[in-house]
Structure formats: structure tokens, C-alpha cells
Design a protein around this motif. Structure first.
Motif, PDB file in Angstrom:
ATOM      1  N   GLU B 184      47.030  39.690  35.544  1.00  0.00           N
ATOM      2  CA  GLU B 184      46.213  40.643  34.800  1.00  0.00           C
ATOM      3  C   GLU B 184      46.734  42.079  34.963  1.00  0.00           C
ATOM      4  OE1 GLU B 184      42.207  41.221  36.207  1.00  0.00           O
ATOM      5  OE2 GLU B 184      41.468  41.463  34.170  1.00  0.00           O
ATOM      6  N   ALA B 185      47.150  42.422  36.167  1.00  0.00           N
ATOM      7  CA  ALA B 185      47.604  43.786  36.422  1.00  0.00           C
ATOM      8  C   ALA B 185      49.105  43.935  36.184  1.00  0.00           C
ATOM      9  CB  ALA B 185      47.258  44.178  37.845  1.00  0.00           C
ATOM     10  N   SER B 186      49.865  42.980  36.702  1.00  0.00           N
ATOM     11  CA  SER B 186      51.326  43.119  36.586  1.00  0.00           C
ATOM     12  C   SER B 186      51.838  42.729  35.213  1.00  0.00           C
ATOM     13  CB  SER B 186      52.007  42.249  37.650  1.00  0.00           C
ATOM     14  OG  SER B 186      51.727  40.883  37.388  1.00  0.00           O
ATOM     15  N   GLY B 187      51.087  41.830  34.535  1.00  0.00           N
ATOM     16  CA  GLY B 187      51.510  41.382  33.217  1.00  0.00           C
ATOM     17  C   GLY B 187      52.645  40.377  33.249  1.00  0.00           C
ATOM     18  N   LEU B 188      53.019  39.929  34.438  1.00  0.00           N
ATOM     19  CA  LEU B 188      54.127  38.968  34.561  1.00  0.00           C
ATOM     20  C   LEU B 188      53.691  37.593  34.064  1.00  0.00           C
ATOM     21  CD1 LEU B 188      55.434  39.969  38.090  1.00  0.00           C
ATOM     22  CD2 LEU B 188      56.360  40.617  35.865  1.00  0.00           C
ATOM     23  N   ARG B 189      54.645  36.871  33.486  1.00  0.00           N
ATOM     24  CA  ARG B 189      54.351  35.547  32.936  1.00  0.00           C
ATOM     25  C   ARG B 189      54.874  34.458  33.859  1.00  0.00           C
ATOM     26  NH1 ARG B 189      52.448  38.946  29.580  1.00  0.00           N
ATOM     27  NH2 ARG B 189      52.186  38.458  27.360  1.00  0.00           N
ATOM     28  N   GLN B 208      62.866  39.425  38.666  1.00  0.00           N
ATOM     29  CA  GLN B 208      62.885  40.818  39.101  1.00  0.00           C
ATOM     30  C   GLN B 208      61.620  41.228  39.842  1.00  0.00           C
ATOM     31  OE1 GLN B 208      65.570  42.651  38.813  1.00  0.00           O
ATOM     32  NE2 GLN B 208      66.644  40.995  37.767  1.00  0.00           N
ATOM     33  N   ASP B 209      60.467  40.871  39.287  1.00  0.00           N
ATOM     34  CA  ASP B 209      59.205  41.379  39.828  1.00  0.00           C
ATOM     35  C   ASP B 209      58.395  40.281  40.500  1.00  0.00           C
ATOM     36  OD1 ASP B 209      59.486  44.080  38.920  1.00  0.00           O
ATOM     37  OD2 ASP B 209      59.223  43.281  36.891  1.00  0.00           O
ATOM     38  N   ASP B 210      57.392  40.727  41.243  1.00  0.00           N
ATOM     39  CA  ASP B 210      56.493  39.804  41.939  1.00  0.00           C
ATOM     40  C   ASP B 210      55.063  39.996  41.461  1.00  0.00           C
ATOM     41  OD1 ASP B 210      58.279  38.490  43.464  1.00  0.00           O
ATOM     42  OD2 ASP B 210      58.151  39.886  45.149  1.00  0.00           O
ATOM     43  N   PHE B 211      54.300  38.917  41.530  1.00  0.00           N
ATOM     44  CA  PHE B 211      52.861  39.041  41.275  1.00  0.00           C
ATOM     45  C   PHE B 211      52.244  39.838  42.418  1.00  0.00           C
ATOM     46  CE2 PHE B 211      53.771  35.532  38.471  1.00  0.00           C
ATOM     47  CZ  PHE B 211      52.856  35.705  37.443  1.00  0.00           C
ATOM     48  N   VAL B 230      41.821  33.807  29.284  1.00  0.00           N
ATOM     49  CA  VAL B 230      40.822  33.007  30.000  1.00  0.00           C
ATOM     50  C   VAL B 230      41.147  33.060  31.500  1.00  0.00           C
ATOM     51  CG1 VAL B 230      39.789  30.709  30.248  1.00  0.00           C
ATOM     52  CG2 VAL B 230      40.607  31.474  28.013  1.00  0.00           C
ATOM     53  N   VAL B 231      40.119  33.270  32.304  1.00  0.00           N
ATOM     54  CA  VAL B 231      40.331  33.409  33.756  1.00  0.00           C
ATOM     55  C   VAL B 231      40.758  32.078  34.361  1.00  0.00           C
ATOM     56  CG1 VAL B 231      39.241  33.984  35.965  1.00  0.00           C
ATOM     57  CG2 VAL B 231      38.627  35.245  33.902  1.00  0.00           C
ATOM     58  N   VAL B 232      41.824  32.126  35.145  1.00  0.00           N
ATOM     59  CA  VAL B 232      42.307  30.906  35.798  1.00  0.00           C
ATOM     60  C   VAL B 232      42.047  30.980  37.307  1.00  0.00           C
ATOM     61  CG1 VAL B 232      44.342  29.506  36.303  1.00  0.00           C
ATOM     62  CG2 VAL B 232      44.074  30.543  34.052  1.00  0.00           C
ATOM     63  N   GLY B 233      42.321  32.107  37.897  1.00  0.00           N
ATOM     64  CA  GLY B 233      42.125  32.248  39.341  1.00  0.00           C
ATOM     65  C   GLY B 233      42.702  33.557  39.813  1.00  0.00           C
ATOM     66  N   HIS B 234      43.039  33.608  41.089  1.00  0.00           N
ATOM     67  CA  HIS B 234      43.715  34.798  41.599  1.00  0.00           C
ATOM     68  C   HIS B 234      44.782  34.400  42.611  1.00  0.00           C
ATOM     69  CE1 HIS B 234      40.357  34.209  44.427  1.00  0.00           C
ATOM     70  NE2 HIS B 234      41.246  34.571  45.317  1.00  0.00           N
ATOM     71  N   VAL B 235      45.765  35.253  42.751  1.00  0.00           N
ATOM     72  CA  VAL B 235      46.908  34.954  43.612  1.00  0.00           C
ATOM     73  C   VAL B 235      46.447  34.872  45.058  1.00  0.00           C
ATOM     74  CG1 VAL B 235      49.112  35.823  44.468  1.00  0.00           C
ATOM     75  CG2 VAL B 235      48.523  36.069  42.054  1.00  0.00           C
ATOM     76  N   ARG B 236      46.767  33.763  45.696  1.00  0.00           N
ATOM     77  CA  ARG B 236      46.344  33.598  47.077  1.00  0.00           C
ATOM     78  C   ARG B 236      47.434  34.059  48.045  1.00  0.00           C
ATOM     79  NH1 ARG B 236      44.140  28.102  49.889  1.00  0.00           N
ATOM     80  NH2 ARG B 236      42.892  29.162  51.444  1.00  0.00           N
ATOM     81  N   LYS B 241      59.303  30.003  48.002  1.00  0.00           N
ATOM     82  CA  LYS B 241      59.639  29.305  46.758  1.00  0.00           C
ATOM     83  C   LYS B 241      58.583  29.464  45.669  1.00  0.00           C
ATOM     84  CE  LYS B 241      62.294  25.742  49.131  1.00  0.00           C
ATOM     85  NZ  LYS B 241      62.315  24.335  49.537  1.00  0.00           N
ATOM     86  N   GLU B 242      57.340  29.582  46.055  1.00  0.00           N
ATOM     87  CA  GLU B 242      56.300  29.532  45.028  1.00  0.00           C
ATOM     88  C   GLU B 242      55.127  30.465  45.333  1.00  0.00           C
ATOM     89  OE1 GLU B 242      54.479  25.516  47.076  1.00  0.00           O
ATOM     90  OE2 GLU B 242      55.340  25.447  45.067  1.00  0.00           O
ATOM     91  N   VAL B 243      54.387  30.734  44.278  1.00  0.00           N
ATOM     92  CA  VAL B 243      53.169  31.536  44.404  1.00  0.00           C
ATOM     93  C   VAL B 243      51.993  30.586  44.232  1.00  0.00           C
ATOM     94  CG1 VAL B 243      51.843  33.438  43.434  1.00  0.00           C
ATOM     95  CG2 VAL B 243      54.324  33.550  43.441  1.00  0.00           C
ATOM     96  N   ARG B 244      51.006  30.685  45.142  1.00  0.00           N
ATOM     97  CA  ARG B 244      49.834  29.810  45.050  1.00  0.00           C
ATOM     98  C   ARG B 244      48.660  30.568  44.455  1.00  0.00           C
ATOM     99  NH1 ARG B 244      49.016  27.529  50.855  1.00  0.00           N
ATOM    100  NH2 ARG B 244      49.519  29.679  51.351  1.00  0.00           N
TER     101      ARG B 244
END
Lengths: 183, 286
Positions: B184-189, B208-211, B230-236, B241-244
Motif C-alpha cells: 500500500e505504501a511502497s507500491g511494489l508488486r 531493487q526495492d523492499d516491502f 482489496v485488503v489481503v494482510g500486512h507484511v510480517r 528468500k521470501e517475504v511473509r
């Protein structure tokens, strides 16, 4: 079963032998407990109940044993606790102390033990005096005459509870001593 | 018994003095309170005393025994919540009105709505093969394959199978689910799929960028499977390797879901402006 029947006798004997200071503390405890319960919302099948001015009951009962510092201190404390609601500070204490003094004076002046009518009339009159004082201080502090009906229901509730628990405020001091039990 | 003679009173006048001093003191205290300034000064004491007495005596013993105190506490909590929500409702109505005015000013085209259905979840399969829900609304209720489902907190899944009276929803917690999302803030896909621990995993991350930490994750609308926003969740948290992603739908109830169509905007070539082109051609000829 016999042991159960003996409990009231045992209690009566203990009360008979209790020292005035113990009786004073027990009476104060009873007042505090009834007062605390009185702060909670009370209703009977949805009808709000009038709660007695138990401080006045203690004042009438302790006043019969004459003046004493102990009862005066307790009555002052009860008064301040009652004032915590919305009354001006000192108003309930004043009513308690004046009732206490009035009860002591009437008991000294009249021979209540030999005259059953007087022994019955004394609490009726002194409690009415006390409730009247509360009504008067409330009226003066609010600047208009407050309603009489709630005071009357509280008066009758106080009279009723007085009949039940008045022995607890007998300090057991001899009349001729008139020293009270506070000291 | 001998009558009291009052001798004791005369012998010990100190108590009488004490009595009258106390009466005088109380009268003085009462008189002092007629001054508004002094009265204001003692008011905090009254407030503190009232608070203490209130906490001592509430709930009453009878209420504690009968369990009424717990109910009363719950009612008070709910009443407070209703008051809070009423404020939000009023705010939302005001904002909606303002939004409508702004959209009119900007001549903004609104998005077309679709037929929505609220369905009850009849069964849930959290087996090793698929995490799906069975809803009691199907083709007769207007549900079509591709509808997305959300609960009171966020996206739940997508309708993958439709019967006459029921439909199957593939939850976003399923490993095979793929949801195009954005920060929502970073706009990254990125693309989100379900992990085995009930969390979402982001893949196809930008190099290049991070959530941002704790950033809200929304659907990006890419691919047309889900609408945007639509709201899915928030970065934990993020590992090497991955973002949860903490899924919002798990914080809400899953007994009822809202099935909604994904409204896609047709590309311009689907509806070309034929009349204008014809007019231009005629103009050139003359």
C-alpha cells in the motif's frame, strides 16, 4: 444439632464479656460493611431499595453510652465516607455527631430503662432528628428544599435496620460511668 | 439500676469539649465550602474518593455470584464499541458525501457495481491437497466462476467451481493460490501464495526495492482475477528468500463470506470509436 443450638448462647456470652473497645470496633465494622453494600446498586425485582443511614444508627446506639472520643472519631470518618458521594464535606459528619450528642443528652436526661415507652421512642426521635439534619444540610447546601419523600423512606429503612442491629452498638459501659468506650 | 446522675459528664468535660470542637470544626468546614475557589480545591479529593469507593463496591457481591457482573461488563464493552463505531459511521457518511462532490467536480467515472451475494460457509477442507470452502450460494444465486470472496477483514479466496446451489472457494492460504498483490505504501508488486504455516508468501519480488515492515498488502488488480485494492494482510517479516504476510481474513470470522464479481475494465480496442473514424473519413474525401 446440640452444638448448633449452643452457638447463639456462646455468641451472647462472648458479646456480654466483650470490652467496650471491642464492641466499638465490631460496631464500626458493621457500619462499614452495610455502608459499602449501600454503595452498590440495589433493587428488589426491579424496584430500587432505600438504604438506611447506618451511621445514624451507630450514633444513636453509641450515644446511649455517653460521649467518647472513639465513637466521635468513627462517626466523623463515616461522615466523610458518606460525603464522598456528592454532599458537602462535613455535612454527614455533622449530622452523625449532632445525633450522637442528642442521643447522649436524651439518654442522660430521661430514664429510658425504667420507661419502656421512652426506650422505644428514643431511637424514633433521635433518628428523625438525624435524618432531619441531613435534609436540612442538603437543603441549605443546594439552596432549595430537597424532596422529603426519599428522606422519609430512608428514615423508615434506618428505623427498621436499627431494630435489627441496635444491640451491636451497645458499648456495655455502666451508666454512672458515662465515659464512652473510645478511650 | 441507679439513674445516671451526669456526674461522669462533669468529671470528664474534656469529651464534651472535644465534641463541641468537632461540631465547630465541621461547621467551619461547611462554611468554607461556600467559597467557590475552596470548593474547587477539594473537588479532586472527592473525585479520587468516589473512584476508590466505586472500584471497591462494583460489581456487587450478588452480581459476582450470579454472573451478572460479567454480563454487565460485556454489555458496557459492547456499548462502548457501538458508540465508537457510530462515530466512524458518521465520519464515513460525511466522507462519502464529500467524495461524491469531489468526483462530480473532477468528472470522474465511477466503477460499475455487480451483483453481490452473501453466502454461508457449509464446509471447509483444510486437507493436504487444497484449502477450500464450500459456500451455500451457486448459479441460481447469480454466483459465477471467478467471483472473489471476502469476509469482514479482507480477501478470503476465489470461486473456482460453481454448482446450482453451491460454490467452491479456493482460499488464498492454498499453496496453489496466486494473488497479484502490491504494497500500500511502497507500491511494489509481487505474487502471493499460501504457505503451510497459515501465512502468505510473496514471490516475484522486485530486485531493487523492499516491502516496508508491517506494510499493508492489497490486491494489485493485475491479471484481472481480483479487483484492485482489496485488503489481503500486512507484511510480517522478511527472510533472505521470501517475504511473509499475515493474512487479514484469519482475524475475522469465516462463517459467512461475501461473493463479489471482479469488474474488469475493457481495453479501448474492445470498443473502438467507430462513428468518429467514419466522420473523419468522410471529411477527408470532400
Amino acid at each position: 444439632m446440640n452444638s448448633l443450638r449452643e452457638i447463639p448462647d456462646w455468641l451472647a456470652l462472648r458479646w456480654e464479656n466483650a470490652r467496650p473497645r471491642s464492641r466499638l470496633v465490631i460496631g464500626a465494622f458493621v457500619v462499614a460493611m452495610i455502608g459499602l453494600v449501600g454503595l452498590t446498586p440495589k433493587s428488589f425485582f426491579g424496584v430500587p431499595l432505600a438504604w438506611p443511614y447506618v451511621g445514624l444508627i451507630a450514633a444513636v446506639g453509641w450515644g446511649r453510652s455517653g460521649l467518647g472520643f472513639g465513637p466521635m472519631v468513627f462517626l466523623l470518618l463515616f461522615g466523610f465516607a458518606q460525603d464522598a458521594s456528592q454532599a458537602p464535606w462535613g455535612s454527614h459528619g455533622l449530622a452523625n455527631l449532632l445525633t450522637y450528642g442528642f442521643s447522649a443528652m436524651v439518654t442522660q436526661m430521661a430514664d429510658t430503662e425504667r420507661t419502656p415507652v421512652l426506650s422505644f421512642a428514643l431511637p424514633v426521635v433521635t433518628l428523625l432528628f438525624g435524618i432531619g439534619l441531613v435534609w436540612l444540610t442538603a437543603s441549605i447546601s443546594s439552596g432549595h428544599f430537597v424532596r422529603v419523600a426519599p428522606m422519609l423512606t430512608a428514615y423508615f429503612a434506618t428505623l427498621f435496620v436499627h431494630m435489627l442491629i441496635s444491640p451491636l452498638f451497645d458499648l456495655g459501659t455502666q451508666r454512672h460511668a458515662m465515659g464512652g468506650a473510645g478511650r | 439500676m441507679p439513674r445516671a446522675s451526669g456526674k461522669g459528664y462533669r468529671q470528664r468535660p474534656l469529651r464534651r469539649y472535644g465534641f463541641f470542637i468537632a461540631i465547630a470544626g465541621l461547621l467551619a468546614l461547611l462554611l468554607l465550602q461556600t467559597s467557590p475557589r475552596l470548593s474547587e480545591g477539594v473537588e479532586p479529593i472527592r473525585t479520587a474518593a468516589s473512584d476508590q469507593l466505586y472500584h471497591v463496591t462494583r460489581p456487587s457481591l450478588i452480581d459476582r455470584i450470579s454472573g451478572a457482573s460479567a454480563k454487565e461488563r460485556r454489555i458496557l464493552e459492547l456499548e462502548a464499541r457501538v458508540r465508537e463505531l457510530a462515530q466512524y459511521k458518521a465520519l464515513a457518511l460525511t466522507m462519502a458525501e464529500r467524495l461524491e462532490v469531489y468526483e462530480d467536480i473532477l468528472n470522474m467515472q465511477g466503477e460499475p457495481g455487480g451483483a453481490e451475494v452473501t453466502a454461508r460457509i457449509m464446509a471447509e477442507t483444510d486437507g493436504p491437497f487444497a484449502e477450500a470452502l464450500l459456500a451455500n450460494a451457486g448459479a441460481t444465486n447469480g454466483v459465477q466462476e471467478g467471483y472473489y470472496a471476502e469476509n469482514d477483514r479482507g480477501l478470503v479466496g476465489r470461486v473456482v467451481q460453481v454448482g446450482q446451489r453451491s460454490s467452491r472457494i479456493l482460499k488464498i492460504t492454498d499453496f496453489n493460490s496466486r494473488v497479484p498483490v502490491m504494497g500500500e505504501a511502497s507500491g511494489l508488486r509481487a505474487i502471493m501464495f499460501g504457505g503451510r504455516d497459515g501465512l502468505g508468501r510473496l514471490t516475484d519480488l522486485p530486485e531493487q526495492d523492499d516491502f516496508l515492515p508491517n506494510e499493508r498488502i492489497l490486491t494489485s488488480g493485475e491479471g484481472g482475477l481480483f479487483p484492485r485494492g482489496v485488503v489481503v494482510g500486512h507484511v510480517r517479516g522478511k527472510t533472505d528468500k521470501e517475504v511473509r504476510v499475515d493474512l487479514s481474513m484469519l482475524a475475522g470470522q469465516l462463517s459467512y463470506v461475501r461473493l463479489k464479481p471482479t469488474i474488469t475494465v475493457a481495453p479501448p480496442e474492445a470498443f473502438p470509436v467507430e462513428t468518429e473514424v467514419a466522420d473523419l473519413g468522410e471529411g477527408d474525401g470532400s
